[in-house]
Enzyme design. Sequence first.
Site, PDB file in Angstrom:
ATOM      1  N   HIS A 146       0.815  -1.188   0.076  1.00  0.00           N
ATOM      2  CA  HIS A 146      -0.102  -0.097   0.077  1.00  0.00           C
ATOM      3  C   HIS A 146       0.713   1.218   0.029  1.00  0.00           C
ATOM      4  O   HIS A 146       0.485   2.256  -0.577  1.00  0.00           O
ATOM      5  CB  HIS A 146      -0.997   0.031   1.180  1.00  0.00           C
ATOM      6  CG  HIS A 146      -0.220   0.016   2.512  1.00  0.00           C
ATOM      7  ND1 HIS A 146      -0.018  -1.450   3.001  1.00  0.00           N
ATOM      8  CD2 HIS A 146      -0.092   0.638   3.388  1.00  0.00           C
ATOM      9  CE1 HIS A 146       0.793  -1.091   4.180  1.00  0.00           C
ATOM     10  NE2 HIS A 146       0.667   0.255   4.401  1.00  0.00           N
ATOM     11  N   CYS A 178       8.040  -0.467  -1.657  1.00  0.00           N
ATOM     12  CA  CYS A 178       7.201  -0.308  -0.493  1.00  0.00           C
ATOM     13  C   CYS A 178       7.669   0.923   0.239  1.00  0.00           C
ATOM     14  O   CYS A 178       8.368   1.639  -0.417  1.00  0.00           O
ATOM     15  CB  CYS A 178       7.342  -1.536   0.566  1.00  0.00           C
ATOM     16  SG  CYS A 178       8.941  -1.756   1.138  1.00  0.00           S
ATOM     17  N   GLY A 199      11.376  -3.701   3.428  1.00  0.00           N
ATOM     18  CA  GLY A 199      10.659  -4.888   3.685  1.00  0.00           C
ATOM     19  C   GLY A 199      10.691  -5.799   2.365  1.00  0.00           C
ATOM     20  O   GLY A 199      10.692  -6.993   2.550  1.00  0.00           O
ATOM     21  N   HIS A 237      27.893  -4.385 -10.183  1.00  0.00           N
ATOM     22  CA  HIS A 237      28.505  -5.029  -9.095  1.00  0.00           C
ATOM     23  C   HIS A 237      27.814  -6.481  -8.640  1.00  0.00           C
ATOM     24  O   HIS A 237      28.415  -7.277  -8.302  1.00  0.00           O
ATOM     25  CB  HIS A 237      29.010  -4.192  -8.186  1.00  0.00           C
ATOM     26  CG  HIS A 237      29.894  -3.216  -8.407  1.00  0.00           C
ATOM     27  ND1 HIS A 237      30.554  -2.414  -7.604  1.00  0.00           N
ATOM     28  CD2 HIS A 237      30.403  -2.745  -9.731  1.00  0.00           C
ATOM     29  CE1 HIS A 237      31.357  -1.578  -8.179  1.00  0.00           C
ATOM     30  NE2 HIS A 237      31.496  -1.837  -9.671  1.00  0.00           N
ATOM     31  N   ASN A 238      26.495  -6.250  -8.548  1.00  0.00           N
ATOM     32  CA  ASN A 238      25.815  -7.475  -7.912  1.00  0.00           C
ATOM     33  C   ASN A 238      24.874  -8.300  -8.845  1.00  0.00           C
ATOM     34  O   ASN A 238      24.043  -8.907  -8.556  1.00  0.00           O
ATOM     35  CB  ASN A 238      24.868  -6.570  -6.593  1.00  0.00           C
ATOM     36  CG  ASN A 238      25.739  -5.686  -5.968  1.00  0.00           C
ATOM     37  OD1 ASN A 238      25.493  -4.693  -5.770  1.00  0.00           O
ATOM     38  ND2 ASN A 238      26.758  -6.355  -5.163  1.00  0.00           N
TER      39      ASN A 238
END
Length: 148
Positions: free
Chosen positions: A12, A68, A73, A101-102
């Site tokens: 929400h 979010c 979260g 990098h990730n």
Amino acid sequence: MEVKTVGLACDHAGFPLKRFVLDYLEKKGYPIKDFGTYSDESVDYPDFAHPLAKAIESGEVYPGIAICGSGEGMAITLNKHQGVRAGLAWSKDIAELIRQHNDANVLVLPGRFIDNKTAEAIMDEFFKASFEGGRHERRVKKIPDSGE
């Protein structure tokens, strides 16, 4: 980044930004699979993060975008899945680095902390950047828990 279908999920608190993200993705011509939520009525972010994560792992969608309030979260929940590398980005520089990098396959946006202009810059960079490999590939391969 080669886009298959962009998976999209929010709670929400992320819903207002999600409407902008949907418009952005449609203007770019990206196919979209929307995992919800579909209003600003209070919901629990894991109920939307887990289906997105499973779709990333199965190859049904790539990449994903999750939103979010803080982004945390969604990021925490998404990263419980072994095949997901969700990165929280609040600037275009972070978006570039989580790809380079990730090899992030989900972009997480903090809906209560960025405006539409910033979100657009972040998404532009996320979709433009590519994984550098090399020393980063070695590190990314160490992320999944091997049980050892």
